[in-house]
Design a protein around this motif. Sequence first.
Motif, PDB file in Angstrom:
ATOM      1  N   UNK A 116       0.766  -1.197  -0.020  1.00 61.03           N
ATOM      2  CA  UNK A 116      -0.139  -0.062  -0.059  1.00 61.03           C
ATOM      3  C   UNK A 116       0.871   1.245   0.187  1.00 61.03           C
ATOM      4  N   UNK A 117       1.853   1.205   0.950  1.00 59.52           N
ATOM      5  CA  UNK A 117       2.821   2.451   0.894  1.00 59.52           C
ATOM      6  C   UNK A 117       3.692   2.905  -0.442  1.00 59.52           C
ATOM      7  N   UNK A 118       4.008   1.615  -1.064  1.00 52.63           N
ATOM      8  CA  UNK A 118       4.752   1.675  -2.119  1.00 52.63           C
ATOM      9  C   UNK A 118       3.631   2.053  -3.374  1.00 52.63           C
ATOM     10  N   UNK A 119       2.463   1.940  -3.496  1.00 50.52           N
ATOM     11  CA  UNK A 119       1.730   2.082  -4.374  1.00 50.52           C
ATOM     12  C   UNK A 119       0.798   3.463  -4.242  1.00 50.52           C
ATOM     13  N   UNK A 120       0.450   3.499  -2.837  1.00 50.62           N
ATOM     14  CA  UNK A 120      -0.152   4.966  -2.341  1.00 50.62           C
ATOM     15  C   UNK A 120       0.189   5.261  -1.266  1.00 50.62           C
ATOM     16  N   UNK A 121       1.435   5.909  -1.169  1.00 51.69           N
ATOM     17  CA  UNK A 121       2.173   6.664  -0.371  1.00 51.69           C
ATOM     18  C   UNK A 121       1.347   7.691   0.543  1.00 51.69           C
ATOM     19  N   UNK A 122       0.169   8.373   0.006  1.00 50.97           N
ATOM     20  CA  UNK A 122      -0.620   9.166   0.616  1.00 50.97           C
ATOM     21  C   UNK A 122      -1.573   8.527   1.680  1.00 50.97           C
ATOM     22  N   UNK A 123      -1.820   7.227   1.404  1.00 48.32           N
ATOM     23  CA  UNK A 123      -2.682   6.440   2.457  1.00 48.32           C
ATOM     24  C   UNK A 123      -1.845   6.266   3.636  1.00 48.32           C
ATOM     25  N   UNK A 124      -2.393   6.360   4.614  1.00 47.46           N
ATOM     26  CA  UNK A 124      -1.956   6.196   6.089  1.00 47.46           C
ATOM     27  C   UNK A 124      -2.380   4.496   6.562  1.00 47.46           C
ATOM     28  N   UNK A 125      -1.374   4.049   7.256  1.00 45.54           N
ATOM     29  CA  UNK A 125      -1.863   2.574   7.787  1.00 45.54           C
ATOM     30  C   UNK A 125      -1.644   2.667   9.418  1.00 45.54           C
ATOM     31  N   UNK A 126      -2.729   2.112  10.002  1.00 44.29           N
ATOM     32  CA  UNK A 126      -2.591   1.919  11.427  1.00 44.29           C
ATOM     33  C   UNK A 126      -2.782   0.546  11.588  1.00 44.29           C
ATOM     34  N   UNK A 127      -1.724  -0.022  12.448  1.00 41.82           N
ATOM     35  CA  UNK A 127      -1.855  -1.677  12.796  1.00 41.82           C
ATOM     36  C   UNK A 127      -2.827  -1.663  13.992  1.00 41.82           C
ATOM     37  N   UNK A 128      -3.514  -2.678  13.998  1.00 39.52           N
ATOM     38  CA  UNK A 128      -4.326  -2.846  14.931  1.00 39.52           C
ATOM     39  C   UNK A 128      -4.285  -4.519  15.205  1.00 39.52           C
ATOM     40  N   UNK A 129      -3.587  -5.040  16.216  1.00 35.79           N
ATOM     41  CA  UNK A 129      -3.127  -6.380  16.230  1.00 35.79           C
ATOM     42  C   UNK A 129      -3.176  -6.585  17.939  1.00 35.79           C
ATOM     43  N   UNK A 130      -3.041  -7.992  18.093  1.00 38.10           N
ATOM     44  CA  UNK A 130      -2.531  -8.656  19.511  1.00 38.10           C
ATOM     45  C   UNK A 130      -1.094  -8.839  19.513  1.00 38.10           C
ATOM     46  N   UNK A 131      -0.310  -8.583  18.384  1.00 39.41           N
ATOM     47  CA  UNK A 131       1.172  -8.794  18.819  1.00 39.41           C
ATOM     48  C   UNK A 131       1.854  -7.929  19.474  1.00 39.41           C
ATOM     49  N   UNK A 132       2.648  -7.914  20.413  1.00 40.69           N
ATOM     50  CA  UNK A 132       3.382  -6.935  21.160  1.00 40.69           C
ATOM     51  C   UNK A 132       4.861  -7.238  20.805  1.00 40.69           C
ATOM     52  N   UNK A 133       5.488  -8.042  20.376  1.00 40.42           N
ATOM     53  CA  UNK A 133       6.729  -8.411  20.156  1.00 40.42           C
ATOM     54  C   UNK A 133       7.171  -7.374  19.350  1.00 40.42           C
ATOM     55  N   UNK A 134       8.640  -7.131  19.519  1.00 33.33           N
ATOM     56  CA  UNK A 134       9.541  -6.055  18.945  1.00 33.33           C
ATOM     57  C   UNK A 134       9.648  -6.350  17.343  1.00 33.33           C
ATOM     58  N   UNK A 135       9.684  -7.699  17.049  1.00 32.53           N
ATOM     59  CA  UNK A 135       9.792  -7.759  15.287  1.00 32.53           C
ATOM     60  C   UNK A 135       8.557  -7.284  14.729  1.00 32.53           C
ATOM     61  N   UNK A 136       7.451  -7.616  15.282  1.00 32.11           N
ATOM     62  CA  UNK A 136       6.135  -7.193  14.726  1.00 32.11           C
ATOM     63  C   UNK A 136       5.980  -5.650  14.501  1.00 32.11           C
ATOM     64  N   UNK A 137       6.320  -5.028  15.691  1.00 36.30           N
ATOM     65  CA  UNK A 137       6.337  -3.620  15.778  1.00 36.30           C
ATOM     66  C   UNK A 137       7.340  -2.873  14.814  1.00 36.30           C
ATOM     67  N   UNK A 138       8.658  -3.233  14.801  1.00 36.82           N
ATOM     68  CA  UNK A 138       9.554  -2.674  14.036  1.00 36.82           C
ATOM     69  C   UNK A 138       9.377  -3.252  12.602  1.00 36.82           C
ATOM     70  N   UNK A 139       8.973  -4.256  12.216  1.00 37.34           N
ATOM     71  CA  UNK A 139       8.693  -4.593  10.857  1.00 37.34           C
ATOM     72  C   UNK A 139       7.746  -3.591  10.248  1.00 37.34           C
ATOM     73  N   UNK A 140       6.598  -3.692  11.212  1.00 37.23           N
ATOM     74  CA  UNK A 140       5.270  -2.686  10.560  1.00 37.23           C
ATOM     75  C   UNK A 140       5.795  -1.190  10.172  1.00 37.23           C
ATOM     76  N   UNK A 141       6.626  -0.618  11.257  1.00 31.80           N
ATOM     77  CA  UNK A 141       7.099   0.726  11.034  1.00 31.80           C
ATOM     78  C   UNK A 141       7.928   0.845   9.918  1.00 31.80           C
TER      79      UNK A 141
END
Length: 212
Positions: A68-93
């Motif tokens: 989404x960010x590659x093709x539509x950079x103006x569209x924002x993404x907010x992650x809503x999840x149960x995963x608290x681990x560092x890998x999930x957070x850092x990769x999403x960012x």
Amino acid sequence: MRIVIAEDHPLFRSGVRNLLRTTDDLEVVGEAASGEEALELVKQLQPDLVLMDIRMPGINGIEATRLIKEKHPAIEVLILTMFRDDQSVFTAMRVGAKGYVLKDSDEDELLQSIRVVGSGGAVFSSDIAGRMMHYFSQGPTVPAEDPAFAELTKRELEILERIAEGDSNAQIAAHLHISNKTVANYVSNILNKLQVTDRNAAKRLVQKSRED
């Protein structure tokens, strides 16, 4: 603010939809149960924000966010999840999400997070923000400016970083939230572009570049 909800659990998706309907400034324009559906809805509807789960069938939320960010950079993404681990957070960012909210957050926190990210801001809890600052301050491990790596894409450089750290395909897949087969394809492309026969040779190239 026009919102697409990407969440594969119908009950939870319904709850978020009903919550947003209680507001005057937030509108749900589409709902997706997979990463593929989310990508198609984003293309068709051009929302302001995608509320994205991580674990979904097919293309997962991390990969969908990257696309989404590659093709539509103006569209924002907010992650809503149960995963608290560092890998999930850092990769999403790293792939472009502007916020990371847990599913057990209260309703006011979720609504405020949506408004902040939709307005161009970023939302993280204090502990996540601290971990992110430490993580990203370390910088990339592959010297991307080296001509030897000029043909590699951003994603290939990211995977080469993990190879240089000694990660297996399975570990890379878990870290980036992609399939083992996808990692194998990327590794094959990387080796071809670097004109080396195996991952150890690729690792040596990275080490030599760092020394130089």
